[in-house]
Design a protein around this motif. Structure first.
Motif, PDB file in Angstrom:
ATOM      1  N   ALA A  12       0.820  -1.182  -0.059  1.00 48.26           N
ATOM      2  CA  ALA A  12      -0.287   0.000  -0.043  1.00 48.26           C
ATOM      3  C   ALA A  12       0.752   1.299   0.065  1.00 48.26           C
ATOM      4  O   ALA A  12       1.991   1.383   0.747  1.00 48.26           O
ATOM      5  CB  ALA A  12      -1.017  -0.100   1.204  1.00 48.26           C
ATOM      6  N   GLY A  13       0.689   2.130  -0.626  1.00 50.65           N
ATOM      7  CA  GLY A  13       1.117   3.551  -0.983  1.00 50.65           C
ATOM      8  C   GLY A  13       2.361   3.481  -1.695  1.00 50.65           C
ATOM      9  O   GLY A  13       3.096   4.706  -1.494  1.00 50.65           O
ATOM     10  N   VAL A  14       2.677   2.368  -2.301  1.00 47.87           N
ATOM     11  CA  VAL A  14       3.871   2.384  -3.020  1.00 47.87           C
ATOM     12  C   VAL A  14       3.259   2.489  -4.684  1.00 47.87           C
ATOM     13  O   VAL A  14       2.619   1.685  -4.997  1.00 47.87           O
ATOM     14  CB  VAL A  14       4.834   1.172  -2.829  1.00 47.87           C
ATOM     15  N   GLY A  15       3.917   3.449  -5.639  1.00 50.86           N
ATOM     16  CA  GLY A  15       3.643   3.413  -7.010  1.00 50.86           C
ATOM     17  C   GLY A  15       4.261   2.214  -7.712  1.00 50.86           C
ATOM     18  O   GLY A  15       5.447   1.761  -7.239  1.00 50.86           O
ATOM     19  N   SER A  36       7.865  14.147  -6.936  1.00 50.92           N
ATOM     20  CA  SER A  36       7.268  13.145  -5.950  1.00 50.92           C
ATOM     21  C   SER A  36       7.468  13.299  -4.597  1.00 50.92           C
ATOM     22  O   SER A  36       8.288  13.849  -4.230  1.00 50.92           O
ATOM     23  CB  SER A  36       7.890  11.836  -6.595  1.00 50.92           C
ATOM     24  N   THR A  37       6.334  12.899  -3.992  1.00 49.15           N
ATOM     25  CA  THR A  37       6.526  12.798  -2.478  1.00 49.15           C
ATOM     26  C   THR A  37       6.389  11.181  -1.876  1.00 49.15           C
ATOM     27  O   THR A  37       6.378  11.131  -0.647  1.00 49.15           O
ATOM     28  CB  THR A  37       5.485  13.621  -1.781  1.00 49.15           C
ATOM     29  N   PHE A  38       6.003  10.318  -2.800  1.00 41.40           N
ATOM     30  CA  PHE A  38       5.791   8.845  -2.038  1.00 41.40           C
ATOM     31  C   PHE A  38       6.666   7.795  -3.023  1.00 41.40           C
ATOM     32  O   PHE A  38       7.211   8.219  -3.903  1.00 41.40           O
ATOM     33  CB  PHE A  38       4.317   8.569  -2.520  1.00 41.40           C
ATOM     34  N   GLN A  40       7.885   4.687  -4.931  1.00 35.87           N
ATOM     35  CA  GLN A  40       7.499   3.957  -6.169  1.00 35.87           C
ATOM     36  C   GLN A  40       8.456   3.347  -6.888  1.00 35.87           C
ATOM     37  O   GLN A  40       9.825   3.667  -6.826  1.00 35.87           O
ATOM     38  CB  GLN A  40       6.805   5.198  -7.132  1.00 35.87           C
TER      39      GLN A  40
END
Length: 250
Positions: A12-15, A36-38, A40
């Protein structure tokens, strides 16, 4: 969902980005990091200008794997660098998931995965101003020619040739990402200790004579352990030697 199930589910939360072609996934990660801030994963079917450690060229035959995990860790630099061990464990588990066989695989300090003693995967960490890029290259279908390998280095092998396992790069990514997320959670929750113990349990040539070449000199000794900071510890004729960075030869 049980912890075991989470090892096979995209985190979850990973591109997840899959590109047909790019100069290199590491370069793409650096570009993406600016906006980007997350975290991936960035995977490419083809790379036109890939590189390995110390700028060495990295060839990518068709069917092989190239991806970079873009992250934004906040720890001190020396802790961030320990994620090479996290990535090694994730790769090991993904290989076992594909083949059902743990015995042929081992981990070579500081950042390679071996299959039947040959190099099947390599890891490269690069840090930017605010991001970390963990680049991973895997010989899924074909090993690069020996002419591309430095003299004395571990010869490359492919997963398909050594085990008969045929897996598409995207399928492997879907195993690797959850495996990495599992070990990343162990690292951020419990620190390097459990990662170190798990890595040593899978280490290649532990307790045997090896050669470690730094930028200045070459050391011979027994591979004794990896210390709490990820350094290689050699037992030499002059006593114990702690090495933070080197090329290791068997």
């Amino acid at each position: 969902m049980s912890p075991a199930d989470s090892r096979h589910t995209w985190p979850a939360g990973v591109g997840r980005t899959v590109l047909a072609s790019v100069d290199s996934t590491m370069s793409e990660a650096a570009r993406v990091a600016a906006s980007s801030t997350f975290p991936q994963w960035i995977m490419a079917q083809t790379q036109t200008a890939a590189h390995g450690r110390r700028g060495r060229p990295w060839t990518m035959p068709e069917g092989n794997f190239a991806a970079t995990l873009l992250m934004f860790p906040q720890e001190r630099p020396e802790l961030i660098a320990l994620r090479s061990f996290v990535a090694s464990l994730a790769l090991y588990d993904a290989f076992v998931a594909v083949t059902g066989r743990p015995d042929p695989f081992s981990l070579k300090w500081p950042n390679d995965v071996l299959l039947n003693g040959g190099k099947v995967a390599g890891i490269l960490l690069e840090r930017g101003a605010s991001h970390l890029a963990i680049g991973i290259g895997i010989n899924l279908a074909e090993a690069p020619p020996l002419s591309m390998v430095e003299e004395g280095a571990t010869p490359p092998v492919s997963l398909a040739h050594e085990t008969g396992a045929l897996v598409a790069p995207e399928e492997f990514l879907d195993l690797l990402a959850p495996s990495y997320a599992h070990w990343e959670a162990q690292f951020t929750t419990y620190g390097f200790g459990p990662i170190r113990e798990a890595w040593l349990a899978r280490a290649a040539r532990l307790g045997t004579e090896i050669r470690a070449r730094t930028m200045r000199e070459t050391h011979h000794g027994t591979f004794e352990t990896v210390d709490a900071f990820g350094n290689l510890v050699l037992a030499t004729s002059k006593g114990k030697l702690t090495i933070p960075a080197a090329e290791v030869y068997f």
